[in-house]
Scaffold this motif. Structure first.
Motif, PDB file in Angstrom:
ATOM      1  N   UNK A  86       0.606  -1.051   0.015  1.00  0.00           N
ATOM      2  CA  UNK A  86      -0.152  -0.054  -0.098  1.00  0.00           C
ATOM      3  C   UNK A  86       0.822   1.333   0.297  1.00  0.00           C
ATOM      4  N   UNK A  87       0.778   1.929  -0.087  1.00  0.00           N
ATOM      5  CA  UNK A  87       0.808   3.385  -0.986  1.00  0.00           C
ATOM      6  C   UNK A  87       0.312   4.571   0.297  1.00  0.00           C
ATOM      7  N   UNK A  88       0.851   5.029   1.385  1.00  0.00           N
ATOM      8  CA  UNK A  88       0.511   6.461   2.428  1.00  0.00           C
ATOM      9  C   UNK A  88       1.163   7.341   2.728  1.00  0.00           C
ATOM     10  N   UNK A  89      -0.151   8.386   1.419  1.00  0.00           N
ATOM     11  CA  UNK A  89       0.904   9.806   1.904  1.00  0.00           C
ATOM     12  C   UNK A  89       0.511  11.074   2.688  1.00  0.00           C
ATOM     13  N   UNK A  90       1.106  11.915   3.256  1.00  0.00           N
ATOM     14  CA  UNK A  90       0.253  12.728   3.633  1.00  0.00           C
ATOM     15  C   UNK A  90      -0.153  13.922   2.664  1.00  0.00           C
ATOM     16  N   UNK A 101      -5.323  18.637   5.818  1.00  0.00           N
ATOM     17  CA  UNK A 101      -4.507  17.976   5.948  1.00  0.00           C
ATOM     18  C   UNK A 101      -5.028  16.407   5.607  1.00  0.00           C
ATOM     19  N   UNK A 102      -4.846  15.233   4.488  1.00  0.00           N
ATOM     20  CA  UNK A 102      -6.023  14.383   4.450  1.00  0.00           C
ATOM     21  C   UNK A 102      -4.246  13.395   4.103  1.00  0.00           C
ATOM     22  N   UNK A 103      -5.579  12.246   4.947  1.00  0.00           N
ATOM     23  CA  UNK A 103      -3.698  11.077   4.181  1.00  0.00           C
ATOM     24  C   UNK A 103      -4.335  10.438   3.161  1.00  0.00           C
ATOM     25  N   UNK A 104      -3.367  10.179   1.973  1.00  0.00           N
ATOM     26  CA  UNK A 104      -4.335   9.037   0.890  1.00  0.00           C
ATOM     27  C   UNK A 104      -3.743   8.148   1.588  1.00  0.00           C
ATOM     28  N   UNK A 105      -4.495   6.827   0.668  1.00  0.00           N
ATOM     29  CA  UNK A 105      -4.179   5.701   0.887  1.00  0.00           C
ATOM     30  C   UNK A 105      -4.472   5.180  -0.280  1.00  0.00           C
ATOM     31  N   UNK A 106      -3.677   3.648  -0.909  1.00  0.00           N
ATOM     32  CA  UNK A 106      -4.117   3.004  -2.650  1.00  0.00           C
ATOM     33  C   UNK A 106      -2.739   1.959  -1.883  1.00  0.00           C
ATOM     34  N   UNK A 107      -3.881   0.858  -2.725  1.00  0.00           N
ATOM     35  CA  UNK A 107      -2.759   0.050  -3.126  1.00  0.00           C
ATOM     36  C   UNK A 107      -1.859   0.881  -4.404  1.00  0.00           C
ATOM     37  N   UNK A 137      -9.277   1.803   7.274  1.00  0.00           N
ATOM     38  CA  UNK A 137      -9.515   2.267   6.036  1.00  0.00           C
ATOM     39  C   UNK A 137      -8.172   1.908   4.522  1.00  0.00           C
ATOM     40  N   UNK A 138      -6.500   1.557   5.301  1.00  0.00           N
ATOM     41  CA  UNK A 138      -6.355   0.597   3.989  1.00  0.00           C
ATOM     42  C   UNK A 138      -6.822  -0.707   4.179  1.00  0.00           C
ATOM     43  N   UNK A 147      -9.225   5.372  -4.478  1.00  0.00           N
ATOM     44  CA  UNK A 147      -7.888   5.446  -3.500  1.00  0.00           C
ATOM     45  C   UNK A 147      -8.808   6.072  -2.314  1.00  0.00           C
ATOM     46  N   UNK A 148      -8.346   6.251  -1.028  1.00  0.00           N
ATOM     47  CA  UNK A 148      -9.134   7.071  -0.382  1.00  0.00           C
ATOM     48  C   UNK A 148      -8.458   8.026   0.600  1.00  0.00           C
ATOM     49  N   UNK A 149      -9.011   9.133   0.717  1.00  0.00           N
ATOM     50  CA  UNK A 149      -8.239  10.431   1.888  1.00  0.00           C
ATOM     51  C   UNK A 149      -9.786  10.012   3.201  1.00  0.00           C
TER      52      UNK A 149
END
Length: 350
Positions: A86-90, A101-107, A137-138, A147-149
């Motif tokens: 998974x890729x998680x980024x602020x 601010x969001x945390x972006x979560x995606x495969x 959410x992951x 993609x989850x924000x």
């Protein structure tokens, strides 16, 4: 503590998860497809949930000071259910004169997906963080092609209503250019904020929200605590656990009043306004709604009233009720099988 969590895992986790996954649709009526996923034995608390509910004392009193209340929204002990990279980024979203601010979560293999879920964490409008639901959410992002924000919206009373809603609106407005399909979701107070954002997106012409994902949302402010939406006597439960259920309802009745007070922070606003009380909004706004709640959640009755009116108008609603579970069940991610089933199910319906 309203949101106790545990590092323990339910006994027989995998067997119970398979049983839940095998359960089929319970009913299709008035536009609502329902899955009632009872425990075995039925109408009893899930043991790990029971540990937290059984500790509630007789005639409980919820503290009213903000420090104590925010401590009650803190979480720990969830487990990561994902199995792929998974890729998680602020990120900082700048839109509509707001910075959020969001945390972006995606495969890693879904980074270019054309669908986004904009999600709002719970915490009674005054507490909680995006990190509280990060592991949940992951798993949703892993299971769904989206993609989850995960939005770090403004909290009351320092930034009262409508600040959190406007933060959410700004995030959606920024996403429109990048995604063909946008869904909104949230748990508890975050579910209410998601529905307010959806209404504004529609009325302001920003976009049409494709679907709504709601975990045990709070849907009405200033409700009649003696009315049918708070009638725990109508909830089936074994006799030896009924008193504990009633004490849980007593706590949440106090919370309902306290959180509304902090949320509006003495502003002279009408609590029946649809942005504050989505139960009173035009249900046509809420297409493709999936609502998941625990059998013993004090918000269950208002959630059922909401999903019935949404289904009746739109003919596309889904309702899941998990036996033995109470409020804030995402705190038990990876520890209670019903939570994994709920997350996987929600992802499939996005």
């Amino acid at each position: 503590m309203l949101n106790d969590t545990t590092t323990k895992q339910s006994l027989g986790y995998e067997d119970e998860l398979r049983r839940l996954q095998s359960l089929r649709v319970t009913s299709v009526e008035d536009g609502v497809t329902s899955w009632i996923k009872d425990r075995d034995p039925a109408h009893t608390f899930e043991p790990l949930v029971w540990e937290t509910v059984a500790e509630i004392e007789e005639n409980p009193q919820l503290p009213t000071d903000l420090f104590s209340l925010r401590q009650g929204t803190e979480t720990s002990g969830q487990k990561d259910l994902t199995h792929v990279e998974m890729k998680i980024e602020m990120q900082q979203i700048v839109s509509m004169n707001r910075r959020v601010r969001v945390i972006r979560i995606a495969r890693m293999d879904h980074l270019t997906a054309d669908k986004a879920l904009i999600y709002f964490h719970g915490g009674a409008y005054y507490g909680g963080t995006p990190e509280d639901v990060l592991l949940a959410l992951k798993f949703v992002a892993e299971q769904a092609n989206c993609v989850v924000y995960n939005v770090d919206y403004a909290l009351a009373p320092e930034q009262p209503y409508p600040a959190g809603i406007l933060d959410g609106l700004a995030v959606v407005a920024a996403m429109v250019k990048d995604y063909r399909h946008i869904s909104v979701g949230g748990d508890s107070a975050g579910g209410s904020i998601a529905l307010a954002v959806s209404q504004l997106c529609r009325s302001m012409g920003i976009c049409a929200i494709d679907s709504h994902l709601l975990f045990y949302p709070t849907l009405i402010q200033g409700s009649d605590l003696n009315g049918p939406l708070w009638d725990d006597a109508s909830i089936e439960i074994v006799p030896e656990q009924r008193d504990a259920l009633h004490r849980s309802y007593q706590l949440f009745e106090q919370l309902d009043t306290i959180m509304s007070g902090y949320y509006v922070a003495d502003q002279p606003v009408d609590l029946t306004a649809p942005l504050l009380s989505p139960l009173l909004a035009n249900p046509k706004c809420f297409r493709n709604t999936t609502l998941l709640v625990g059998e013993y959640d004090p918000f269950r009755l208002q959630d059922e009233a909401f999903i019935k009116q949404v289904g009746r108008v739109n003919d596309d609603a889904n309702y899941f009720c998990y036996g033995g579970i109470s409020h804030a069940f995402l705190n038990f991610t990876g520890n209670v099988p019903a939570v994994e089933d709920a997350l996987a199910t929600a992802a499939r319906l996005l």
